[in-house]
Write a protein that holds these residues in place. Structure first.
Motif, PDB file in Angstrom:
ATOM      1  N   MET A   1       0.857  -1.192   0.000  1.00  0.00           N
ATOM      2  CA  MET A   1       0.000   0.000   0.000  1.00  0.00           C
ATOM      3  C   MET A   1       0.887   1.234   0.000  1.00  0.00           C
ATOM      4  SD  MET A   1      -2.996   1.050   2.715  1.00  0.00           S
ATOM      5  CE  MET A   1      -3.901  -0.445   2.319  1.00  0.00           C
ATOM      6  N   ASN A   2       0.438   2.248  -0.695  1.00  0.00           N
ATOM      7  CA  ASN A   2       1.223   3.462  -0.815  1.00  0.00           C
ATOM      8  C   ASN A   2       1.366   4.133   0.543  1.00  0.00           C
ATOM      9  OD1 ASN A   2       1.740   6.394  -1.340  1.00  0.00           O
ATOM     10  ND2 ASN A   2       1.791   5.597  -3.441  1.00  0.00           N
ATOM     11  N   SER A   3       2.599   4.612   0.827  1.00  0.00           N
ATOM     12  CA  SER A   3       2.852   5.228   2.131  1.00  0.00           C
ATOM     13  C   SER A   3       2.059   6.504   2.313  1.00  0.00           C
ATOM     14  CB  SER A   3       4.348   5.520   2.315  1.00  0.00           C
ATOM     15  OG  SER A   3       4.802   6.410   1.326  1.00  0.00           O
ATOM     16  N   ALA A   4       1.750   7.205   1.179  1.00  0.00           N
ATOM     17  CA  ALA A   4       0.985   8.436   1.312  1.00  0.00           C
ATOM     18  C   ALA A   4      -0.430   8.149   1.786  1.00  0.00           C
ATOM     19  CB  ALA A   4       0.946   9.169  -0.034  1.00  0.00           C
ATOM     20  N   VAL A   5      -0.963   6.975   1.387  1.00  0.00           N
ATOM     21  CA  VAL A   5      -2.302   6.598   1.830  1.00  0.00           C
ATOM     22  C   VAL A   5      -2.314   6.355   3.322  1.00  0.00           C
ATOM     23  CG1 VAL A   5      -4.115   4.873   1.606  1.00  0.00           C
ATOM     24  CG2 VAL A   5      -2.883   5.661  -0.427  1.00  0.00           C
ATOM     25  N   LEU A   6      -1.258   5.745   3.833  1.00  0.00           N
ATOM     26  CA  LEU A   6      -1.160   5.445   5.251  1.00  0.00           C
ATOM     27  C   LEU A   6      -0.812   6.673   6.081  1.00  0.00           C
ATOM     28  CD1 LEU A   6       0.847   2.109   5.081  1.00  0.00           C
ATOM     29  CD2 LEU A   6      -1.576   2.364   5.622  1.00  0.00           C
ATOM     30  N   GLY A   7      -0.400   7.739   5.421  1.00  0.00           N
ATOM     31  CA  GLY A   7       0.006   8.935   6.151  1.00  0.00           C
ATOM     32  C   GLY A   7       1.462   8.911   6.567  1.00  0.00           C
ATOM     33  N   SER A   8       2.194   7.909   6.139  1.00  0.00           N
ATOM     34  CA  SER A   8       3.597   7.811   6.500  1.00  0.00           C
ATOM     35  C   SER A   8       4.446   8.565   5.487  1.00  0.00           C
ATOM     36  CB  SER A   8       4.040   6.338   6.519  1.00  0.00           C
ATOM     37  OG  SER A   8       3.259   5.612   7.423  1.00  0.00           O
ATOM     38  N   PRO A   9       5.541   9.187   5.930  1.00  0.00           N
ATOM     39  CA  PRO A   9       6.398   9.884   4.985  1.00  0.00           C
ATOM     40  C   PRO A   9       7.115   8.896   4.078  1.00  0.00           C
ATOM     41  CG  PRO A   9       7.406   9.834   7.161  1.00  0.00           C
ATOM     42  CD  PRO A   9       6.011   9.289   7.311  1.00  0.00           C
ATOM     43  N   ALA A  10       7.287   9.285   2.830  1.00  0.00           N
ATOM     44  CA  ALA A  10       8.058   8.446   1.915  1.00  0.00           C
ATOM     45  C   ALA A  10       9.513   8.407   2.373  1.00  0.00           C
ATOM     46  CB  ALA A  10       7.969   9.008   0.500  1.00  0.00           C
ATOM     47  N   VAL A  11      10.208   7.374   1.996  1.00  0.00           N
ATOM     48  CA  VAL A  11      11.616   7.254   2.350  1.00  0.00           C
ATOM     49  C   VAL A  11      12.418   8.301   1.589  1.00  0.00           C
ATOM     50  CG1 VAL A  11      13.627   5.754   2.265  1.00  0.00           C
ATOM     51  CG2 VAL A  11      11.390   4.793   2.809  1.00  0.00           C
ATOM     52  N   ASP A  12      13.247   9.044   2.329  1.00  0.00           N
ATOM     53  CA  ASP A  12      14.079  10.067   1.698  1.00  0.00           C
ATOM     54  C   ASP A  12      15.281   9.377   1.060  1.00  0.00           C
ATOM     55  OD1 ASP A  12      15.467  12.247   0.889  1.00  0.00           O
ATOM     56  OD2 ASP A  12      15.766  13.125   2.875  1.00  0.00           O
ATOM     57  N   ASP A  13      15.238   9.243  -0.254  1.00  0.00           N
ATOM     58  CA  ASP A  13      16.313   8.557  -0.967  1.00  0.00           C
ATOM     59  C   ASP A  13      17.049   9.519  -1.889  1.00  0.00           C
ATOM     60  OD1 ASP A  13      17.759   6.203  -1.382  1.00  0.00           O
ATOM     61  OD2 ASP A  13      16.728   5.818  -3.281  1.00  0.00           O
ATOM     62  N   SER A  14      17.057  10.784  -1.506  1.00  0.00           N
ATOM     63  CA  SER A  14      17.734  11.786  -2.328  1.00  0.00           C
ATOM     64  C   SER A  14      19.249  11.622  -2.210  1.00  0.00           C
ATOM     65  CB  SER A  14      17.337  13.191  -1.865  1.00  0.00           C
ATOM     66  OG  SER A  14      17.817  13.417  -0.548  1.00  0.00           O
ATOM     67  N   PRO A  15      20.012  12.185  -3.169  1.00  0.00           N
ATOM     68  CA  PRO A  15      21.479  12.112  -3.073  1.00  0.00           C
ATOM     69  C   PRO A  15      22.005  12.712  -1.769  1.00  0.00           C
ATOM     70  CG  PRO A  15      20.818  12.806  -5.267  1.00  0.00           C
ATOM     71  CD  PRO A  15      19.570  12.781  -4.437  1.00  0.00           C
ATOM     72  N   ALA A  16      21.387  13.806  -1.308  1.00  0.00           N
ATOM     73  CA  ALA A  16      21.849  14.418  -0.050  1.00  0.00           C
ATOM     74  C   ALA A  16      21.625  13.480   1.124  1.00  0.00           C
ATOM     75  CB  ALA A  16      21.112  15.734   0.178  1.00  0.00           C
ATOM     76  N   ALA A  17      20.481  12.786   1.124  1.00  0.00           N
ATOM     77  CA  ALA A  17      20.190  11.850   2.212  1.00  0.00           C
ATOM     78  C   ALA A  17      21.158  10.677   2.192  1.00  0.00           C
ATOM     79  CB  ALA A  17      18.758  11.350   2.097  1.00  0.00           C
ATOM     80  N   ARG A  18      21.449  10.171   0.996  1.00  0.00           N
ATOM     81  CA  ARG A  18      22.406   9.052   0.897  1.00  0.00           C
ATOM     82  C   ARG A  18      23.796   9.493   1.332  1.00  0.00           C
ATOM     83  NH1 ARG A  18      19.512   8.077  -3.956  1.00  0.00           N
ATOM     84  NH2 ARG A  18      21.199   8.971  -5.203  1.00  0.00           N
ATOM     85  N   ALA A  19      24.149  10.737   1.018  1.00  0.00           N
ATOM     86  CA  ALA A  19      25.458  11.250   1.430  1.00  0.00           C
ATOM     87  C   ALA A  19      25.544  11.352   2.948  1.00  0.00           C
ATOM     88  CB  ALA A  19      25.706  12.614   0.792  1.00  0.00           C
ATOM     89  N   LEU A  20      24.463  11.822   3.587  1.00  0.00           N
ATOM     90  CA  LEU A  20      24.443  11.886   5.050  1.00  0.00           C
ATOM     91  C   LEU A  20      24.577  10.502   5.662  1.00  0.00           C
ATOM     92  CD1 LEU A  20      21.640  14.506   5.831  1.00  0.00           C
ATOM     93  CD2 LEU A  20      24.065  14.699   6.401  1.00  0.00           C
ATOM     94  N   ASP A  21      23.874   9.546   5.082  1.00  0.00           N
ATOM     95  CA  ASP A  21      23.907   8.173   5.574  1.00  0.00           C
ATOM     96  C   ASP A  21      25.320   7.600   5.479  1.00  0.00           C
ATOM     97  OD1 ASP A  21      22.018   5.847   6.384  1.00  0.00           O
ATOM     98  OD2 ASP A  21      23.293   4.976   4.830  1.00  0.00           O
ATOM     99  N   THR A  22      25.931   7.773   4.300  1.00  0.00           N
ATOM    100  CA  THR A  22      27.296   7.266   4.104  1.00  0.00           C
ATOM    101  C   THR A  22      28.280   7.995   4.999  1.00  0.00           C
ATOM    102  OG1 THR A  22      26.784   6.722   1.798  1.00  0.00           O
ATOM    103  CG2 THR A  22      29.113   6.893   2.380  1.00  0.00           C
ATOM    104  N   GLY A  23      28.107   9.322   5.116  1.00  0.00           N
ATOM    105  CA  GLY A  23      29.013  10.104   5.948  1.00  0.00           C
ATOM    106  C   GLY A  23      28.998   9.662   7.401  1.00  0.00           C
ATOM    107  N   LEU A  24      27.808   9.331   7.901  1.00  0.00           N
ATOM    108  CA  LEU A  24      27.726   8.867   9.283  1.00  0.00           C
ATOM    109  C   LEU A  24      28.433   7.528   9.453  1.00  0.00           C
ATOM    110  CD1 LEU A  24      26.785   9.198  12.169  1.00  0.00           C
ATOM    111  CD2 LEU A  24      24.596   8.182  11.521  1.00  0.00           C
TER     112      LEU A  24
END
Length: 206
Positions: free
Chosen positions: A1-24
């Motif tokens: 089921m789509n996360s927007a239907v459930l009211g949950s935020p979509a997973v942030d998979d942007s390049p900036a988010a991936r960079a933060l993840d890798t940096g940590l």
């Protein structure tokens, strides 16, 4: 089921988010190496040292350990609440986790004060010197985590315009707190459990 239907935020998979993840992850690897080097120096200095006097750990460390232990699951629950878009719960849990971290620092300083009151200073006993250095190094990493926490709290203070990004930031805070807890568990065990006899036994010279 789509996360927007459930009211949950979509997973942030942007390049900036991936960079933060890798940096940590990179930071955690570097910090782990740093702590490993200091612990190795601690063991080598203890091994065969005639001037080594085992330090009795201040009782406050049990309280500070409990605070750090409490903060880690609180932040994990905050991350889970943010992923489910339960922002009031996420904010409350995030705040509670940060308060535990601030209290941890306060209790660590209390432990230092009790040692200094007992005339256990930085110089003289190498065991005390390593205690101050290792706990200060860990405390600095906790303070660094509190800086990241403080920058995340305002973003979660109201339903955020970028919920997926804020949820990712809270998850990164939780991951870092798990790391701090793991490092502290190792440090506490080493400071409280390692003695020259134990080190000699481990090295096969007991």
């Amino acid at each position: 089921m789509n996360s927007a239907v459930l009211g949950s935020p979509a997973v942030d998979d942007s390049p900036a988010a991936r960079a933060l993840d890798t940096g940590l992850w990179v930071f955690i690897a570097v910090a782990s190496t740093l702590f490993a080097l200091f612990l190795s120096a601690y063991v080598m200095r203890m091994d065969g040292a005639a001037d080594w006097s085992t330090l009795t750990l201040p009782r406050q460390l049990w309280l500070s350990s409990a605070l750090l232990l409490a903060g880690s699951p609180l932040l994990q629950r905050a991350a889970a609440a943010a992923r489910s878009a339960r922002w009031p719960a996420a904010r409350s849990l995030l705040l509670a986790g940060g308060v535990c971290a601030m209290a941890f620092i306060g209790v660590q300083l209390w432990a230092w004060q009790s040692l200094l009151a007992a005339r256990v200073g930085l110089a003289g006993n190498p065991a005390a010197s390593f205690f101050y250095v290792l706990t200060a190094l860990h405390g600095l990493h906790v303070l660094g985590g509190l800086v990241a926490w403080a920058s995340t709290m305002p973003a979660a203070a109201s339903p955020p315009p970028e919920p997926a990004h804020v949820a990712r930031r809270i998850a990164l805070c939780a991951r870092y707190w798990h790391f701090l807890l793991a490092v502290w568990a190792v440090l506490f065990a080493a400071l409280g459990g390692l003695t020259p006899d134990v080190v000699r036994f481990i090295c096969g010279r007991g």
